[in-house]
Design an enzyme around this catalytic site. Sequence first.
Site, PDB file in Angstrom:
ATOM      1  N   TYR A  80       0.878  -1.302  -0.263  1.00 55.69           N
ATOM      2  CA  TYR A  80       0.129  -0.109   0.130  1.00 55.69           C
ATOM      3  C   TYR A  80       0.880   1.059   0.100  1.00 55.69           C
ATOM      4  CZ  TYR A  80      -3.630  -3.165   1.250  1.00 55.69           C
ATOM      5  OH  TYR A  80      -5.008  -3.892   1.562  1.00 55.69           O
ATOM      6  N   HIS A 141      -4.088  -6.036  10.913  1.00 58.16           N
ATOM      7  CA  HIS A 141      -3.990  -6.560   9.461  1.00 58.16           C
ATOM      8  C   HIS A 141      -3.917  -7.777   9.369  1.00 58.16           C
ATOM      9  CE1 HIS A 141      -2.567  -5.061   5.334  1.00 58.16           C
ATOM     10  NE2 HIS A 141      -3.227  -6.200   5.163  1.00 58.16           N
TER      11      HIS A 141
END
Length: 318
Positions: A80, A141
Amino acid sequence: MLERCKESCGLCGDSPAIGADGTGSLDPRAIGNVVLNSGHAMPLVGFGTAGLGDMTATATKWALQAGYRLVDTAQAPEWYREDLVGEAIRAFLASGGATREELFITSKLHPRDHGAERAKAMLESSLTNLGVDYLDLFLLHYPACWGTLCGGVEPQGTWRDSWRALEELQRAGKVRSIGVSNFDVNELRELAEWARVEPAVVQRNSDIFSADKEARQLCESKRWQYEAYSSLGSQWLMRGHRENPVLTHADVKRIARKKGKSPAQVVLRWAIQHGQIVIPRSSNRARIAENLDVAGWTLGDDDMFALDALDGHPPFVQ
């Protein structure tokens, strides 16, 4: 299944005012929301930003202009660019395209940063990167480091320490909803017994070949919203397929022809009708807009049955 917002259920509405090149926009109210157990509304369809690299800001800008109001990012630099997502969000808000309250912004804590104090510090880092003063959703996550993911960094604590920090951050108003990503069913059950604040969202991989029924059923029983990533099948490419088996399967293509939709729209609609929030990703402007056009039409029982029958029968690696 969580209550649908009555004023925008996502099951009806006008066709989007989006051109073949992806320009134009769909009224976000036509997309629909679910009400989380935190009391906040979350859009049914969001824009995923994993793997976009230097295209992240541009693709996110296109998504916001097309009508997406949920944007999913994370602190993991392996996949990301949270900073570039923030660049697009700041520009969109400055242009008057939406107010902050109309956006739903998600980020995720990297497992190397597990630990109460570290988690709080990293939340501040995300707020700075994204240019906002609160997150709509903050997820753990992964429950722990795996492989080379953490680069040899030893976390200061466990996911349990981080969860306590998320609970505090929610009470402080820094985060509106909290949840987890990539927790297996046993870890989810442990979390259910241990948490003081239950997760609002559980994010896991789900597609027509791997529908993740057990985790979805657990989430539904607990009133946790299930959010799917890689609904379009990109995980199969990472497993050795030369082409995406989800988007090229004969049943998906047949249903797409019958409905006058793309294969991607069909599998996204399948997921939504199973109560999943979806976050498709693309760097192509026309496909970004197309993936949002999953309201105003439904798949019939026969179509759903045909797609459901694919679960557990992934194609051979080609």
